[in-house]
Scaffold this motif. Structure first.
Motif, PDB file in Angstrom:
ATOM      1  N   LEU A   1      28.728  39.944  23.490  1.00  0.00           N
ATOM      2  CA  LEU A   1      29.484  40.388  24.651  1.00  0.00           C
ATOM      3  C   LEU A   1      29.427  41.905  24.785  1.00  0.00           C
ATOM      4  O   LEU A   1      29.508  42.620  23.786  1.00  0.00           O
ATOM      5  N   ASP A   2      29.303  42.373  26.008  1.00  0.00           N
ATOM      6  CA  ASP A   2      29.510  43.791  26.261  1.00  0.00           C
ATOM      7  C   ASP A   2      30.986  44.102  26.025  1.00  0.00           C
ATOM      8  O   ASP A   2      31.855  43.232  26.183  1.00  0.00           O
ATOM      9  N   ALA A   3      31.278  45.339  25.673  1.00  0.00           N
ATOM     10  CA  ALA A   3      32.663  45.714  25.366  1.00  0.00           C
ATOM     11  C   ALA A   3      33.610  45.518  26.542  1.00  0.00           C
ATOM     12  O   ALA A   3      34.818  45.368  26.353  1.00  0.00           O
ATOM     13  N   SER A   4      33.068  45.476  27.767  1.00  0.00           N
ATOM     14  CA  SER A   4      33.925  45.340  28.951  1.00  0.00           C
ATOM     15  C   SER A   4      34.069  43.904  29.442  1.00  0.00           C
ATOM     16  O   SER A   4      34.805  43.652  30.398  1.00  0.00           O
ATOM     17  N   CYS A   5      33.398  42.955  28.806  1.00  0.00           N
ATOM     18  CA  CYS A   5      33.339  41.589  29.340  1.00  0.00           C
ATOM     19  C   CYS A   5      34.712  40.951  29.516  1.00  0.00           C
ATOM     20  O   CYS A   5      35.009  40.353  30.560  1.00  0.00           O
ATOM     21  N   LEU A   6      35.547  41.021  28.510  1.00  0.00           N
ATOM     22  CA  LEU A   6      36.842  40.356  28.607  1.00  0.00           C
ATOM     23  C   LEU A   6      37.733  41.041  29.637  1.00  0.00           C
ATOM     24  O   LEU A   6      38.495  40.378  30.346  1.00  0.00           O
ATOM     25  N   ASN A   7      37.630  42.352  29.736  1.00  0.00           N
ATOM     26  CA  ASN A   7      38.373  43.063  30.783  1.00  0.00           C
ATOM     27  C   ASN A   7      37.931  42.629  32.172  1.00  0.00           C
ATOM     28  O   ASN A   7      38.749  42.542  33.089  1.00  0.00           O
ATOM     29  N   GLN A   8      36.641  42.358  32.325  1.00  0.00           N
ATOM     30  CA  GLN A   8      36.140  41.911  33.624  1.00  0.00           C
ATOM     31  C   GLN A   8      36.799  40.597  34.047  1.00  0.00           C
ATOM     32  O   GLN A   8      37.124  40.400  35.218  1.00  0.00           O
ATOM     33  N   ILE A   9      36.988  39.693  33.096  1.00  0.00           N
ATOM     34  CA  ILE A   9      37.664  38.429  33.401  1.00  0.00           C
ATOM     35  C   ILE A   9      39.092  38.709  33.864  1.00  0.00           C
ATOM     36  O   ILE A   9      39.568  38.135  34.847  1.00  0.00           O
ATOM     37  N   CYS A  10      39.764  39.596  33.159  1.00  0.00           N
ATOM     38  CA  CYS A  10      41.169  39.878  33.451  1.00  0.00           C
ATOM     39  C   CYS A  10      41.366  40.534  34.806  1.00  0.00           C
ATOM     40  O   CYS A  10      42.465  40.473  35.379  1.00  0.00           O
ATOM     41  N   GLU A  11      40.325  41.167  35.329  1.00  0.00           N
ATOM     42  CA  GLU A  11      40.436  41.867  36.610  1.00  0.00           C
ATOM     43  C   GLU A  11      40.325  40.942  37.815  1.00  0.00           C
ATOM     44  O   GLU A  11      40.562  41.384  38.945  1.00  0.00           O
ATOM     45  N   ILE A  12      39.960  39.666  37.586  1.00  0.00           N
ATOM     46  CA  ILE A  12      39.804  38.719  38.692  1.00  0.00           C
ATOM     47  C   ILE A  12      41.074  37.874  38.804  1.00  0.00           C
ATOM     48  O   ILE A  12      41.353  37.041  37.932  1.00  0.00           O
ATOM     49  N   PRO A  13      41.864  38.050  39.879  1.00  0.00           N
ATOM     50  CA  PRO A  13      43.109  37.266  40.011  1.00  0.00           C
ATOM     51  C   PRO A  13      42.817  35.762  40.119  1.00  0.00           C
ATOM     52  O   PRO A  13      41.895  35.354  40.827  1.00  0.00           O
ATOM     53  N   ASP A  14      43.569  34.987  39.391  1.00  0.00           N
ATOM     54  CA  ASP A  14      43.502  33.525  39.476  1.00  0.00           C
ATOM     55  C   ASP A  14      42.114  32.959  39.194  1.00  0.00           C
ATOM     56  O   ASP A  14      41.739  31.911  39.730  1.00  0.00           O
ATOM     57  N   VAL A  15      41.336  33.638  38.367  1.00  0.00           N
ATOM     58  CA  VAL A  15      40.009  33.122  38.029  1.00  0.00           C
ATOM     59  C   VAL A  15      40.146  31.774  37.314  1.00  0.00           C
ATOM     60  O   VAL A  15      41.036  31.591  36.476  1.00  0.00           O
ATOM     61  N   VAL A  16      39.292  30.821  37.662  1.00  0.00           N
ATOM     62  CA  VAL A  16      39.317  29.492  37.046  1.00  0.00           C
ATOM     63  C   VAL A  16      38.240  29.380  35.967  1.00  0.00           C
ATOM     64  O   VAL A  16      38.511  28.995  34.835  1.00  0.00           O
ATOM     65  N   TRP A  17      37.013  29.711  36.341  1.00  0.00           N
ATOM     66  CA  TRP A  17      35.937  29.666  35.358  1.00  0.00           C
ATOM     67  C   TRP A  17      34.787  30.514  35.853  1.00  0.00           C
ATOM     68  O   TRP A  17      34.762  30.951  37.007  1.00  0.00           O
ATOM     69  N   GLY A  18      33.849  30.761  34.961  1.00  0.00           N
ATOM     70  CA  GLY A  18      32.696  31.554  35.359  1.00  0.00           C
ATOM     71  C   GLY A  18      31.790  31.861  34.184  1.00  0.00           C
ATOM     72  O   GLY A  18      31.880  31.235  33.122  1.00  0.00           O
ATOM     73  N   ALA A  19      30.923  32.854  34.389  1.00  0.00           N
ATOM     74  CA  ALA A  19      29.942  33.234  33.384  1.00  0.00           C
ATOM     75  C   ALA A  19      29.495  34.665  33.679  1.00  0.00           C
ATOM     76  O   ALA A  19      29.962  35.287  34.641  1.00  0.00           O
TER      77      ALA A  19
END
Length: 223
Positions: free
Chosen positions: A89-107
């Motif tokens: 994982l890039d160091a920012s990957c988990l933060n990217q998930i957190c920045e998307i409101p109401d995200v259900v799933w992705g890649a």
């Protein structure tokens, strides 16, 4: 949600050479729970994973779908991310998930660890598959809300194509989000067989699966 609210599950069999990098990348990205599900390694995978800082190590019978589900049983966070043992994982990957409101799933978009221009084309093609077909593969670090994962029934416990089957189920619930990542993945499969040959082989397996070939038959061809 913060990165600490994301569990990272890593299935592994004989990945002593690479698993430490995967675990450390998850920890550096902010994960507070990294679960390694070992499918019966006979190398130093478990001891390397422990030394690298995995928070939980569990044992399972082999099979990626089986191991993914087994690891997810022990996940306690709001979101679960499934990471291959030879991916980072890039160091920012988990933060990217957190920045998307109401995200259900992705890649995530990939960065294949090789300078050849042909790999840049592969990366774009794999990103387009998620963006336009709603089809994410396991080496793109699929992430999903734990409650939705349970609702969907998890991964099919099949020998191959568990990520394809999961994406089919999930895209009926919500379209996947494609994040910039990147996920760094090894070029070893393509380097061993050649880029064109490996890519055509992957396409052939996917086509045969869509036409009804059993995952067990396909797994024999994949090995």
């Amino acid at each position: 949600m913060t990165p600490a609210d994301i569990s990272v599950v890593i299935p592994a069999i004989n990945e002593a050479q690479s698993i430490a990098y995967a675990i450390r990348s998850a920890l550096q990205a902010g994960a507070s729970e990294v679960i390694v599900c070992d499918g019966g390694s006979d190398d130093e995978t478990v001891s390397v994973a422990t030394a690298a800082g995995a928070t939980k190590i569990i044992r399972s019978i082999p099979g990626r779908g089986i191991q993914l589900n087994a690891g997810a049983v022990f996940a306690s966070r709001e979101m679960v991310l499934f990471l291959h043992a030879d991916n980072q994982l890039d160091a920012s990957c988990l933060n990217q998930i957190c920045e998307i409101p109401d995200v259900v799933w992705g890649a995530f978009q990939q960065r294949i660890d090789h300078p050849r221009r042909a790999y840049r084309i592969l990366e774009k093609g794999n990103a387009a598959r998620v963006r336009y077909r709603g089809m994410a593969f396991g080496d793109q670090a699929i992430f999903v809300r734990r409650a939705v994962y349970k609702q969907a029934g998890g991964f099919e416990e099949i020998e191959l194509m568990e990520d394809v089957a999961f994406s089919r189920t999930m895209r009926a619930i919500a379209r996947p989000v494609l994040l910039s990542g990147p996920i760094t993945i090894s070029a070893r499969r393509w380097e061993e067989r050649g880029i064109v040959r490996q890519t055509l082989r992957n396409w052939n397996l996917q086509c045969r699966y869509r036409l009804g070939a059993s995952p067990r038959q396909l797994a024999k061809r994949y090995c």
